[in-house]
Scaffold this motif. Structure first.
Motif, PDB file in Angstrom:
ATOM      1  N   LEU A 224       0.696  -1.228   0.058  1.00 11.90           N
ATOM      2  CA  LEU A 224       0.072  -0.139   0.039  1.00 11.90           C
ATOM      3  C   LEU A 224       0.976   1.266   0.071  1.00 11.90           C
ATOM      4  O   LEU A 224       0.745   2.204  -0.571  1.00 11.90           O
ATOM      5  N   LEU A 225       1.674   1.266   0.675  1.00  8.79           N
ATOM      6  CA  LEU A 225       2.783   2.485   0.899  1.00  8.79           C
ATOM      7  C   LEU A 225       3.522   2.646  -0.584  1.00  8.79           C
ATOM      8  O   LEU A 225       3.598   3.873  -0.957  1.00  8.79           O
ATOM      9  N   ASP A 226       3.787   1.561  -1.097  1.00  5.08           N
ATOM     10  CA  ASP A 226       4.593   1.734  -2.267  1.00  5.08           C
ATOM     11  C   ASP A 226       3.413   2.287  -3.483  1.00  5.08           C
ATOM     12  O   ASP A 226       3.877   3.376  -4.390  1.00  5.08           O
ATOM     13  N   ASN A 227       2.081   1.838  -3.418  1.00  2.66           N
ATOM     14  CA  ASN A 227       1.138   2.225  -4.501  1.00  2.66           C
ATOM     15  C   ASN A 227       0.632   3.717  -4.055  1.00  2.66           C
ATOM     16  O   ASN A 227       0.397   4.514  -5.087  1.00  2.66           O
ATOM     17  N   PHE A 228       1.009   4.161  -3.005  1.00  2.00           N
ATOM     18  CA  PHE A 228       0.466   5.649  -2.493  1.00  2.00           C
ATOM     19  C   PHE A 228       1.817   6.514  -2.168  1.00  2.00           C
ATOM     20  O   PHE A 228       1.680   7.560  -1.564  1.00  2.00           O
TER      21      PHE A 228
END
Length: 378
Positions: A224-228
């Motif tokens: 999720l952190l990579d995606n956002f």
């Protein structure tokens, strides 16, 4: 292709050659150089990481390197891979054990407590130079305070991506920590003395569910952190909650810090503040966590709440720990002026004049004639 996947492709091409080759020109103390033979390059959820040999068949690494994977690859000195089994554990921090059959004989590192005056060295896989490497030394900044079992060693020994799970050793070559995270001159390791508790909480079928939950949380949080990572991308309520929950359950304070930064940039300052506060309750000496909390209070325009954290940073940091972080100094000047602590603002201004005089004139003008305070966000 995501940045993470692209990096994985590149690193896996280079990784076998980096696995165990040693830099014969190692200029550090001989016991430190010798410790390289007990450190291996590994590939798991993170495309490249490091692991430390504890016994004939057992290694230890950082949990974030393996996430929820049940097996990972360990690379020998000649580049050949072995399959390692991840040992189930409900240990709540960023550590996990690996069992590897077929490891050739070699030295092991025994966990030891860190001495306050130690010179410390990171030993880990350097993919760029294709070897297990000893990095530039540093000193211990903070040891875990009493009653904080998940607090980390904060130190100045340089580390970089690929070193996660590697060894932090002292000048005698004793294993005092497992490399966890770092950046901007502020590096962290999990005390090696925590390995005893890790071992006690590992290997039983009773911990299978907890182990899967922690590992899954690491994977979900990281993904999720990579995606956002893009600050301009909109964060929906469900996505924000998923980041908050998964990163909290990961047992990894660095991931929680990154989640707090992501939520703060998205305007979800109260959720971000809660994450940073949890991190400080776990480790009061976590400088990056405290900076993140001060920044988030600033975003929320709650300058009074930021003041004690900025004061702590001015009192406890400097030199090679934060290097008089300009962001901290500017935040202290603004929060001091708008939050009613002029003494703090003047302290920060005096330091700013020493370390970055070219920006001090504008800061002094702000302090002498501050604009109207922005209203606190609700």
């Amino acid at each position: 292709m995501t940045l993470r996947r692209a990096a994985a492709v590149l690193l896996l091409v280079l990784l076998p050659a980096a696995a165990g080759a040693q830099d014969d020109s190692c200029a550090q103390p001989q016991p430190v150089c010798d410790a390289r033979a007990a450190v291996f390059a590994i590939s798991g959820f993170d495309p490249v990481g490091s692991a430390v040999r504890l016994s004939e068949t057992r290694l230890v690494t950082a949990r974030h390197v393996v996430a929820d994977m049940r097996t990972v690859r360990v690379f020998l000195a000649d580049g050949s891979p072995l399959r390692a089994t991840v040992v189930l554990t409900d240990y709540p921090g960023d550590l996990v054990l690996l069992e590897v059959a077929g490891l050739p004989p070699g030295p092991v590192l025994a966990p030891a407590p860190v001495a306050p005056d130690s010179t410390l060295y990171t030993v880990g896989a350097d993919v760029g130079r294709q070897r297990i490497r000893v990095y530039d030394p540093g000193r211990l900044h903070f040891a875990p305070p009493p009653g904080k079992p998940l607090a980390r060693l904060h130190h100045g020994a340089y580390s970089q991506p690929g070193n996660g799970g590697g060894a932090l050793v002292d000048e005698k070559g004793d294993l005092v920590g497992i490399v966890a995270s770092g950046g901007e001159g502020r590096f962290e390791a999990i005390p090696a003395t925590a390995i005893a508790e890790l071992a006690e909480r590992s290997g039983s079928a009773a911990v299978s569910d907890a182990s899967a939950e922690i590992g899954g949380a690491v994977r979900i949080c990281t993904t999720l952190l990579d995606n956002f990572r893009d600050a301009g991308r909109r964060l929906e309520d469900q996505q924000a909650k998923a980041i908050e929950v998964s990163c909290t359950r990961s047992g990894n304070r660095q991931l929680s810090d990154l989640a707090g930064q992501t939520l703060g940039r998205a305007g979800r300052t109260q959720a971000a503040i809660a994450l940073f506060q949890q991190g400080l309750a776990e480790d009061p000496n976590a400088v990056n966590t405290r900076i993140g909390l001060a920044v988030t209070y600033h975003l929320a325009r709650d300058f009074e709440a930021a003041l004690p954290h900025l004061a702590w940073l001015l009192d406890h940091t400097g030199d090679d720990l934060v290097g008089d972080d300009l962001q901290v100094l500017r935040l202290a000047i603004q929060a001091g002026a708008w939050g009613g602590d002029v003494d703090l603002a003047e302290r920060a201004l005096a330091r700013l004049k020493e370390v970055n005089p070219q920006s001090a004139a504008a800061a002094e003008q702000f302090l002498n004639n501050p604009p109207p305070r922005p209203p606190k966000l609700q």
